[in-house]
Write an enzyme that holds these catalytic residues in place. Sequence first.
Site, mmCIF file in Angstrom:
data_model
loop_
_atom_site.group_PDB
_atom_site.id
_atom_site.type_symbol
_atom_site.label_atom_id
_atom_site.label_comp_id
_atom_site.label_asym_id
_atom_site.label_seq_id
_atom_site.Cartn_x
_atom_site.Cartn_y
_atom_site.Cartn_z
ATOM 1 N NE ARG A 61 1.278 -0.555 2.395
ATOM 2 C CZ ARG A 61 0.142 -0.875 3.031
ATOM 3 N NH1 ARG A 61 -1.208 -1.191 2.546
ATOM 4 N NH2 ARG A 61 0.236 -0.705 4.528
ATOM 5 C CB THR A 62 7.300 -3.020 2.432
ATOM 6 O OG1 THR A 62 6.694 -1.688 1.957
ATOM 7 C CG2 THR A 62 8.793 -3.195 1.015
ATOM 8 C CE LYS A 90 18.845 -11.956 24.592
ATOM 9 N NZ LYS A 90 19.159 -12.928 24.405
ATOM 10 N NE ARG A 112 10.005 -0.523 5.639
ATOM 11 C CZ ARG A 112 8.746 0.019 5.994
ATOM 12 N NH1 ARG A 112 7.299 -0.160 6.481
ATOM 13 N NH2 ARG A 112 8.267 0.187 4.067
ATOM 14 C CG HIS A 140 9.811 3.175 0.489
ATOM 15 N ND1 HIS A 140 9.662 1.510 -0.151
ATOM 16 C CD2 HIS A 140 8.487 2.650 1.260
ATOM 17 C CE1 HIS A 140 9.660 0.322 0.329
ATOM 18 N NE2 HIS A 140 8.391 1.017 1.236
HETATM 19 N N1 CP Z 1 3.834 1.579 1.501
HETATM 20 C C1 CP Z 1 4.785 0.993 2.061
HETATM 21 O O1 CP Z 1 5.559 0.992 1.729
HETATM 22 O O2 CP Z 1 3.755 0.157 2.991
HETATM 23 P P1 CP Z 1 4.652 -0.323 4.375
HETATM 24 O O3 CP Z 1 4.511 0.207 5.042
HETATM 25 O O4 CP Z 1 2.864 -1.585 4.910
HETATM 26 O O5 CP Z 1 5.620 -1.709 4.003
#
Ligand code: CP
Length: 311
Positions: A61-62, A90, A112, A140
């Site tokens: 999603r993100t 490496k 992320r 998040h």
């Molecule tokens: N909601 C969310 O962060 O989903 P993903 O991990 O698929 O990005």
Amino acid sequence: MSILGRSFIRSADLSGERIHSFFEYVLALKNEFNQHKNFDRLVQKDHRKVIALLFFEPSTRTRFSFEIAAKRIGIQTTTLDSAASTSLTKGETLIDTIFNICAMKPDALVIRHSGNKEVNDCIRDLKIPVINAGDGTDEHPTQALLDAFTILEHRPKKEKSKVLFVGDVKHSRVAQSDRRLFERLGFELGYTAPESLAPTEKEWSQARSFKTLSEGLAWCDVVMGLRLQQERYSGAEYIDLNSYIENYRLDYNSLQSLKADGLIMHPGPFVPEVDLSSDVLSDPRCVIHQQVENGVYVRMALLSEILGLRK
Ligand code: CP
């Protein structure tokens, strides 16, 4: 306070007042897209911005949402979505990887990672805006924005919405970011969780704790299901899966306790038949795919404001 040129790392980086004016822009983008399929009236598109998306942890999603949001407003993207295709294999460190990508001067980074103090310290020192796309069990913040936007879209006059988190609150970065943002918006918070997955931080002491899912569902306006984050368990969180499913799964039977105009949410991904049964997706109260859609408008608005593209 303007977010032009700034990073967005924590959901509490925005004041309550600022969140509402930001959401007005998100809604304008959504309406514009649905009416005209473009954003020419709201976003400056004559630019050459490039952003780097660094996903050191998996995401559907993100990652796609940031890519689609960027491309809809003319921002080019370059994406790292597998450490295996980089010099991390490496022996280069994650921090060196970030510094090297910064040296190429993208206009912003979206990152992320699995949550690491050194990485967070390094991100704070960068000279370009960084957007946190999920950081271990801590934050998040863009998910929190899209969750709050979705709730307010359905309950615009009801700022005191009661939100119940269900399941693995302790390891969920979404629950932490949601809590910080929702408190700013005046929402009331509650949770129900097995003892080993209940939050222990004092910040949750204001939230109501419910012994059973049915009590929590009868109290709330919005239920937020959460995934069991088993990849983050240290061993102390032993969960009997059958008992968990019986007591915490959102499904046709348990959701009988939720009011008729309640909202069923989940940040995704959900584990089918464990935290959510698939038939919940066809429940008229379920807004899970609306959360995903709104994620694109939220990230579009954020990129547009941070990069100075808002008209
Ligand atoms: N909601 C969310 O962060 O989903 P993903 O991990 O698929 O990005």
